[in-house]
Motif scaffolding. Structure first.
Motif, mmCIF file in Angstrom:
data_model
loop_
_atom_site.group_PDB
_atom_site.id
_atom_site.type_symbol
_atom_site.label_atom_id
_atom_site.label_comp_id
_atom_site.label_asym_id
_atom_site.label_seq_id
_atom_site.Cartn_x
_atom_site.Cartn_y
_atom_site.Cartn_z
ATOM 1 N N SER A 6 0.619 -1.572 0.124
ATOM 2 C CA SER A 6 0.053 -0.074 0.477
ATOM 3 C C SER A 6 1.224 1.563 0.304
ATOM 4 C CB SER A 6 -1.091 -0.580 1.146
ATOM 5 O OG SER A 6 -0.146 -0.139 2.312
ATOM 6 N N THR A 7 2.324 1.325 0.344
ATOM 7 C CA THR A 7 3.394 2.511 0.576
ATOM 8 C C THR A 7 4.033 2.318 -0.727
ATOM 9 O OG1 THR A 7 4.643 1.153 1.336
ATOM 10 C CG2 THR A 7 3.350 2.234 2.559
ATOM 11 N N MET A 8 3.432 1.735 -1.763
ATOM 12 C CA MET A 8 4.401 1.692 -3.300
ATOM 13 C C MET A 8 3.879 1.706 -4.410
ATOM 14 S SD MET A 8 6.937 0.013 -1.754
ATOM 15 C CE MET A 8 8.198 -1.434 -2.610
ATOM 16 N N SER A 9 4.557 2.127 -5.439
ATOM 17 C CA SER A 9 4.123 1.797 -6.831
ATOM 18 C C SER A 9 4.372 0.847 -8.000
ATOM 19 C CB SER A 9 4.334 3.589 -7.658
ATOM 20 O OG SER A 9 3.761 4.590 -6.910
ATOM 21 N N MET A 10 3.670 0.072 -7.868
ATOM 22 C CA MET A 10 3.828 -0.758 -8.505
ATOM 23 C C MET A 10 3.809 -1.546 -10.209
ATOM 24 S SD MET A 10 3.651 -2.358 -6.034
ATOM 25 C CE MET A 10 4.210 -3.921 -5.977
ATOM 26 N N ALA A 11 4.287 -2.095 -11.351
ATOM 27 C CA ALA A 11 4.540 -1.756 -12.338
ATOM 28 C C ALA A 11 4.630 -3.251 -13.382
ATOM 29 C CB ALA A 11 4.865 -0.382 -12.777
ATOM 30 N N TRP A 12 4.017 -3.172 -14.224
ATOM 31 C CA TRP A 12 4.664 -4.569 -15.261
ATOM 32 C C TRP A 12 5.533 -3.625 -15.929
ATOM 33 C CZ3 TRP A 12 4.550 -9.273 -13.900
ATOM 34 C CH2 TRP A 12 3.221 -9.731 -13.126
ATOM 35 N N PHE A 13 6.531 -3.812 -17.126
ATOM 36 C CA PHE A 13 6.655 -3.332 -17.978
ATOM 37 C C PHE A 13 6.932 -5.362 -19.111
ATOM 38 C CE2 PHE A 13 8.954 0.530 -16.806
ATOM 39 C CZ PHE A 13 9.211 0.139 -15.290
ATOM 40 N N ARG A 14 7.792 -4.678 -19.967
ATOM 41 C CA ARG A 14 8.183 -5.936 -20.898
ATOM 42 C C ARG A 14 9.499 -5.488 -21.855
ATOM 43 N NH1 ARG A 14 3.120 -5.022 -25.267
ATOM 44 N NH2 ARG A 14 3.763 -3.690 -25.964
ATOM 45 N N ALA B 117 0.904 -0.155 -14.803
ATOM 46 C CA ALA B 117 0.991 0.334 -13.538
ATOM 47 C C ALA B 117 0.108 0.883 -12.913
ATOM 48 C CB ALA B 117 1.839 2.315 -13.720
ATOM 49 N N LEU B 118 0.158 0.698 -10.942
ATOM 50 C CA LEU B 118 -1.798 1.175 -10.406
ATOM 51 C C LEU B 118 -0.056 1.686 -9.347
ATOM 52 C CD1 LEU B 118 -3.770 0.122 -8.836
ATOM 53 C CD2 LEU B 118 -2.318 -1.687 -7.897
ATOM 54 N N ASN B 119 -1.049 2.871 -9.160
ATOM 55 C CA ASN B 119 -1.001 3.980 -7.635
ATOM 56 C C ASN B 119 -1.772 3.242 -6.636
ATOM 57 O OD1 ASN B 119 -0.271 5.708 -5.576
ATOM 58 N ND2 ASN B 119 -0.486 7.623 -6.866
ATOM 59 N N THR B 120 -1.183 2.590 -6.101
ATOM 60 C CA THR B 120 -1.715 2.083 -4.089
ATOM 61 C C THR B 120 -1.633 2.626 -3.870
ATOM 62 O OG1 THR B 120 0.602 1.832 -3.375
ATOM 63 C CG2 THR B 120 -0.780 -0.345 -4.897
ATOM 64 N N ALA C 204 8.240 0.322 -6.555
ATOM 65 C CA ALA C 204 9.094 1.836 -6.061
ATOM 66 C C ALA C 204 8.639 1.874 -4.620
ATOM 67 C CB ALA C 204 8.162 3.123 -7.451
ATOM 68 N N ARG C 205 9.651 2.449 -4.169
ATOM 69 C CA ARG C 205 9.512 2.833 -3.114
ATOM 70 C C ARG C 205 8.549 3.861 -2.593
ATOM 71 N NH1 ARG C 205 14.735 1.126 -2.530
ATOM 72 N NH2 ARG C 205 15.530 4.186 -2.646
ATOM 73 N N ALA C 206 7.947 4.972 -3.668
ATOM 74 C CA ALA C 206 7.167 5.796 -3.439
ATOM 75 C C ALA C 206 5.998 5.078 -3.500
ATOM 76 C CB ALA C 206 7.775 6.805 -4.257
ATOM 77 N N TRP C 207 4.813 5.700 -3.611
ATOM 78 C CA TRP C 207 3.487 5.429 -3.924
ATOM 79 C C TRP C 207 3.418 6.468 -4.828
ATOM 80 C CZ3 TRP C 207 -0.742 8.865 -4.006
ATOM 81 C CH2 TRP C 207 -0.749 9.653 -2.993
ATOM 82 N N ALA C 208 3.501 7.577 -5.298
ATOM 83 C CA ALA C 208 3.294 8.421 -6.219
ATOM 84 C C ALA C 208 4.570 8.982 -6.691
ATOM 85 C CB ALA C 208 2.728 9.587 -5.786
ATOM 86 N N VAL C 209 5.430 8.692 -8.173
ATOM 87 C CA VAL C 209 6.379 8.582 -8.763
ATOM 88 C C VAL C 209 6.319 9.965 -10.043
ATOM 89 C CG1 VAL C 209 7.773 6.619 -8.129
ATOM 90 C CG2 VAL C 209 6.259 6.004 -10.777
ATOM 91 N N ALA C 210 6.687 10.058 -10.442
ATOM 92 C CA ALA C 210 6.787 11.180 -11.894
ATOM 93 C C ALA C 210 6.172 10.931 -13.190
ATOM 94 C CB ALA C 210 7.828 12.336 -12.181
#
Length: 126
Positions: free
Chosen positions: A30-38, A50-53, A99-105
């Motif tokens: 809940s404190t992270m941003s999560m994403a899928w890359f390829r 990507a998901l902003n949790t 990502a450690r931050a739940w909101a990234v640029a």
């Protein structure tokens, strides 16, 4: 120690579906941003979803909009990439990232992410 493990890759025919899973440990989703890359052979790694949790917003790269869906089961620290109507150009190794931050640029930029899984192959044939 943060660990992320993908599963669910495989081979399908065009038009088929796959669901990728990424199970994480060592962090609070809940404190992270999560994403899928390829990453396809000879190409750069690209963000697909990507998901902003923090607020639940999702972000998708244009080629996958309307076909891929990112979601999470925060209770289990698992997030998913549902891929429908797959095309041969979707063939790649898929990676989950956090990502450690739940909101990234830029939610679809690889440089924003701190932790990565080992990758799972997705192959789509004509």
């Amino acid at each position: 120690q943060v660990q992320m493990v993908e599963s669910g890759g495989g081979s399908v025919q065009a038009g088929g579906s796959l669901r990728l899973s990424c199970e994480g440990s060592g962090y609070v989703a809940s404190t992270m941003s999560m994403a899928w890359f390829r990453q396809a052979p000879g190409k750069k790694r690209e963000g697909v979803a990507a998901l902003n949790t923090g607020d639940g917003r999702t972000y998708y790269d244009t080629p996958v909009k309307g076909r891929f869906t990112i979601s999470q089961d925060s209770a289990k620290n698992i997030f998913y990439l549902q891929m429908n109507n797959l095309k041969p150009e979707d063939t790649a190794v898929y990676y989950c990232a956090a990502a450690r931050a739940w909101a990234v640029a830029d939610f679809l930029a690889a440089a924003e992410y701190d932790y990565w899984g080992q990758g799972t192959q997705v192959t789509v044939s004509d």
